[in-house]
Design an enzyme around this catalytic site. Structure first.
Site, PDB file in Angstrom:
ATOM      1  N   ASP A 118      -0.174   5.033   0.933  1.00 33.68           N
ATOM      2  CA  ASP A 118      -0.504   6.190   1.633  1.00 33.68           C
ATOM      3  C   ASP A 118      -0.619   5.763   2.999  1.00 33.68           C
ATOM      4  OD1 ASP A 118      -1.073   8.155  -0.416  1.00 33.68           O
ATOM      5  OD2 ASP A 118      -2.904   7.161  -0.882  1.00 33.68           O
ATOM      6  N   ASP A 175      -1.291  -0.317   6.222  1.00 27.89           N
ATOM      7  CA  ASP A 175      -1.798   0.270   7.372  1.00 27.89           C
ATOM      8  C   ASP A 175      -3.488   0.493   7.725  1.00 27.89           C
ATOM      9  OD1 ASP A 175      -3.050   3.502   6.914  1.00 27.89           O
ATOM     10  OD2 ASP A 175      -2.151   2.513   5.147  1.00 27.89           O
ATOM     11  N   ASP A 235       0.779  -1.144  -0.141  1.00 27.51           N
ATOM     12  CA  ASP A 235       0.101   0.088   0.044  1.00 27.51           C
ATOM     13  C   ASP A 235       0.830   1.117   0.139  1.00 27.51           C
ATOM     14  OD1 ASP A 235      -2.255   1.387   0.304  1.00 27.51           O
ATOM     15  OD2 ASP A 235      -1.711   1.685   2.441  1.00 27.51           O
TER      16      ASP A 235
END
Length: 236
Positions: free
Chosen positions: A9, A183, A7
């Site tokens: 961001d 996250d 991922d």
């Protein structure tokens, strides 16, 4: 060869490039700052809460692309890279990606943020040749303000990664080890798909899930005096 997916961001970056792009447009006077900022913040809150309407969000976030020429947008994005993204790039995120590349793993960054915003970030700061991102539609050389195909979001990330692997005559079972670093609880579907999921500085909901099922949890933000991240374990 293993497969390593990341991922972008709040995982490799210290912040969210999609939300930051919206704030940047406000600061540059491209959009009406008062109204746009409020909606940008509202969509981001829904994203973090796991309640985002991805189609409504894409209609909102892609609309400004249709109001400018490609050259004007490139100039804006260059300023965005210099003024905003430079300060978001996490050196430990870069090191994590570099480790997998040096191991010979097939690497891709998989993000819901659209490719216009993310492609230069991935190319310049992470040197990963494969980006799986939401695709802005183009007609006659200009962005339409709409998305094309399946957004790279939640279960859509599995669909998009599967199609990418299929284009190379592979699937998830082609690899002994398949990693995904994220996250966000929005990425639980893809985290469950791989055999080596890793929660990176996770949100509360993802931390709870990771602790419940025993996924590794690492930090790329808690740096010691030598610049190393706490809890980072890199092994083939």
């Amino acid at each position: 060869m293993n497969l390593a997916l990341f991922d972008l961001d709040n995982t490799l970056l210290d912040g969210d490039s999609d939300h930051a792009w919206g704030q940047f447009l406000c600061d540059q006077g491209v959009v009406d700052a008062g109204e746009y900022k409020a909606r940008n913040d509202e969509f981001y809150a829904h994203y973090k809460a796991g309640t985002l309407d991805i189609n409504a969000f894409l209609d909102f976030v892609l609309a400004p692309l249709a109001t400018r020429s490609r050259e004007e947008l490139r100039e804006l994005h260059d300023r965005f890279m210099n003024d905003v993204v430079f300060n978001m790039v996490n050196p430990l995120g870069q090191a994590l990606v570099r480790w997998h590349v040096e191991q010979g793993d097939l690497c891709a960054i998989v993000t819901a943020t659209n490719a216009f915003v993310t492609e230069p970030i991935v190319r310049y700061h992470f040197h990963v040749p494969h980006l799986i991102a939401t695709v802005p539609a183009i007609e006659n050389g200009r962005f339409t303000g709409k998305a094309r195909g399946t957004p790279s979001f939640r279960e859509g990330k599995i669909e998009r990664v599967s199609a990418w692997l299929e284009s190379m005559a592979m699937d998830f079972s082609s690899f002994e080890k398949t990693w995904f670093y994220s996250d966000s609880a929005n990425d639980i579907p893809l985290l469950e798909k791989v055999n080596s999921p890793v929660a990176v500085d996770p949100c509360v909901a993802l931390r709870l899930r990771a602790e419940t099922v025993g996924w590794p949890i690492i930090s790329l933000r808690d740096r010691d005096e030598d610049g190393a991240g706490s809890g980072i374990i890199l092994q083939a």
